[in-house]
Design a protein around this motif. Structure first.
Motif, PDB file in Angstrom:
ATOM      1  N   UNK A 171       0.825  -1.213   0.000  1.00 48.94           N
ATOM      2  CA  UNK A 171       0.000   0.000   0.000  1.00 48.94           C
ATOM      3  C   UNK A 171       0.860   1.264   0.000  1.00 48.94           C
ATOM      4  N   UNK A 172       2.036   1.204   0.617  1.00 46.89           N
ATOM      5  CA  UNK A 172       2.939   2.360   0.579  1.00 46.89           C
ATOM      6  C   UNK A 172       3.417   2.608  -0.850  1.00 46.89           C
ATOM      7  N   UNK A 200      -8.728   3.214  -2.426  1.00 47.54           N
ATOM      8  CA  UNK A 200      -9.808   2.490  -3.115  1.00 47.54           C
ATOM      9  C   UNK A 200     -10.410   1.419  -2.204  1.00 47.54           C
ATOM     10  N   UNK A 201      -9.573   0.658  -1.522  1.00 50.18           N
ATOM     11  CA  UNK A 201     -10.067  -0.364  -0.598  1.00 50.18           C
ATOM     12  C   UNK A 201     -10.920   0.260   0.500  1.00 50.18           C
ATOM     13  N   UNK A 252      -4.150   6.221   5.641  1.00 48.25           N
ATOM     14  CA  UNK A 252      -4.821   5.245   4.781  1.00 48.25           C
ATOM     15  C   UNK A 252      -3.991   3.987   4.517  1.00 48.25           C
ATOM     16  N   UNK A 253      -2.677   4.119   4.417  1.00 48.24           N
ATOM     17  CA  UNK A 253      -1.831   2.943   4.189  1.00 48.24           C
ATOM     18  C   UNK A 253      -1.914   1.996   5.381  1.00 48.24           C
ATOM     19  N   UNK A 280      -4.120  -2.915   8.010  1.00 47.84           N
ATOM     20  CA  UNK A 280      -4.805  -3.568   9.136  1.00 47.84           C
ATOM     21  C   UNK A 280      -6.163  -4.133   8.710  1.00 47.84           C
ATOM     22  N   UNK A 281      -6.818  -3.474   7.772  1.00 57.66           N
ATOM     23  CA  UNK A 281      -8.088  -3.994   7.263  1.00 57.66           C
ATOM     24  C   UNK A 281      -7.888  -5.373   6.656  1.00 57.66           C
ATOM     25  N   UNK A 282      -6.843  -5.520   5.838  1.00 54.96           N
ATOM     26  CA  UNK A 282      -6.589  -6.821   5.226  1.00 54.96           C
ATOM     27  C   UNK A 282      -6.165  -7.858   6.260  1.00 54.96           C
TER      28      UNK A 282
END
Length: 65
Positions: A18-19, A27-28, A42-43, A48-50
């Motif tokens: 993501x970085x 987008x995610x 956001x990164x 952490x979301x994934x």
């Protein structure tokens, strides 16, 4: 301990990915009913979301209850 290492390695990998492509993180995080918390990076948030999605999709999580 082995599972923790696997999850932490995955978290580090997601952070790197993501970085390198921050638009993918944005987008995610645009998916869902609630707006993203703007004060969160956001990164980091996407990584952490994934990680959370990985944990919640484990057989142990789905089959216990």
């Amino acid at each position: 301990a082995e599972e923790i290492a696997v999850l932490l390695n995955g978290l580090a990998r997601h952070r790197r990915e993501f970085a390198a492509m921050p638009d993918n993180a944005t987008e995610l995080l645009a998916v869902g009913e609630w707006p993203r918390a703007a004060e969160l990076d956001p990164v980091e948030h996407a990584a952490w979301t994934l990680l959370c999605l990985s944990v919640l999709n484990l057989d142990e999580t789905l089959n216990k209850g």
